[in-house]
Design a protein around this motif. Structure first.
Motif, short mmCIF file in Angstrom:
data_model
loop_
_atom_site.label_atom_id
_atom_site.label_comp_id
_atom_site.label_asym_id
_atom_site.label_seq_id
_atom_site.Cartn_x
_atom_site.Cartn_y
_atom_site.Cartn_z
N LEU A 218 0.80 -1.23 0.00
CA LEU A 218 0.00 0.00 0.00
C LEU A 218 0.84 1.29 0.00
O LEU A 218 0.54 2.20 -0.79
N PRO A 219 1.86 1.43 0.85
CA PRO A 219 2.65 2.67 0.79
C PRO A 219 3.29 2.89 -0.58
O PRO A 219 3.32 4.02 -1.08
N THR A 220 3.79 1.81 -1.19
CA THR A 220 4.38 1.94 -2.53
C THR A 220 3.32 2.35 -3.54
O THR A 220 3.58 3.15 -4.45
N ALA A 221 2.11 1.81 -3.39
CA ALA A 221 1.02 2.16 -4.30
C ALA A 221 0.73 3.67 -4.27
O ALA A 221 0.58 4.30 -5.32
N PHE A 222 0.69 4.25 -3.07
CA PHE A 222 0.43 5.68 -2.97
C PHE A 222 1.59 6.51 -3.51
O PHE A 222 1.38 7.57 -4.10
#
Length: 293
Positions: A218-222
């Motif tokens: 998730l952090p990489t996605a954002f």
């Protein structure tokens, strides 16, 4: 004659055994040695005095490129980014200052492959799993992970509201990752997923339309949607997998004597709020996203 001398013989044997035990401690020593040879066992966690790869230094491995938001400017040693900051916090807890930390390039898959390691621990978004534990040791988890789907806003995948909506789209992920496991084990798409050696290759495929969507944490996605591929969106995140929540852990050699010390350091950082503070500082963009069920 034999009966007369038996007490003397027994006395002599007992004295010899007692002397051996007093001088060498043979049997107890062998037992203790076996205990200390177990994977993850350690004799001491004395600050700055661990049995590291290089005496007086702490060697930390990670991949290159070192991606944001886990690292900043592709430079793990600058202390910026969540994982760089965590590595230095763990080092400090173990008694090693920043000048005693040495960084080493370790490809993602090599970190948890079988064989001896040239690092004391590796930090590179490696999820703890029973399968990987057959080849390496892990510290306690330092980050609770959610996987997410990223798609171009113009892609049909961008309209997905559930896991079922992803079954007929072309998905991609980095090889050897939990992201790929979510595709194959949870989504079970009709088309074989595209597999890439590195996340930057997956992002390039997304940009050029070779895949409809990619799966990353998730952090990489954002970060991808906010800084690298602004024409993409975070479609949603997967619900936590059944059983134990997915966590990133520090990777150590399976026979490492440092494992308990490193886990103790991670546990202390979680307990005193350091990990939560670093997560808020470096991963604050990873806010709530729709959950794909």
């Amino acid at each position: 004659m034999h009966l007369a001398h038996r007490p003397l013989v027994i006395t002599a044997l007992c004295s010899a055994v007692a002397l051996c035990a007093a001088l060498t401690g043979c049997a107890p020593q062998a037992e203790e040695k076996g205990a200390s040879d177990r994977p993850g066992a350690t004799a001491s966690c004395a600050p700055g005095k661990l049995a590291t790869q290089v005496p007086g230094k702490l060697t930390v491995g990670t991949d290159k490129p070192a991606y944001a938001p886990w690292f900043a400017d592709d430079e793990p040693s600058n202390g910026k980014g969540f994982e760089s900051a965590v590595a230095y916090a763990v080092a400090k807890e173990l008694g090693y200052g920043r000048d005693a930390v040495v960084w080493q390039h370790v490809p993602f898959n090599s970190a948890f492959a079988p064989g001896a390691k040239k690092f004391d621990f590796d930090i590179n978004q490696v999820s703890i799993s029973e399968e990987r534990k057959k080849a390496v040791a892990f510290s306690s988890g330092y980050y609770d992970v959610r996987q997410a789907v990223v798609a171009l806003k113009s892609s049909k995948a961008a309209k997905a509201k559930s896991v079922a909506d992803l079954k007929d789209v072309k998905l991609g992920a980095q090889v050897g990752t939990t992201s790929l496991d979510f595709i194959t084990d949870l989504v079970k798409p009709e088309r074989k997923p595209a597999v890439y050696q590195r996340n930057d290759f997956a992002k390039s495929a997304l940009k050029t339309g070779q895949v409809d969507a990619i799966v990353v944490d998730l952090p990489t996605a954002f970060y991808i949607t906010g800084a690298e591929v602004p024409e993409a969106k975070v479609v949603g995140q997967f619900a936590e997998s059944p059983g134990e929540p997915e966590q990133f852990g520090l990777v150590l050699d399976r026979e490492s004597t440092l494992t308990s010390c490193v886990s103790g350091a991670v546990d202390a950082l979680r307990k005193d709020g350091t990990l939560a503070g670093l997560e808020k500082e470096w991963l604050s963009d990873a806010v709530d996203a729709p959950v794909l069920r």
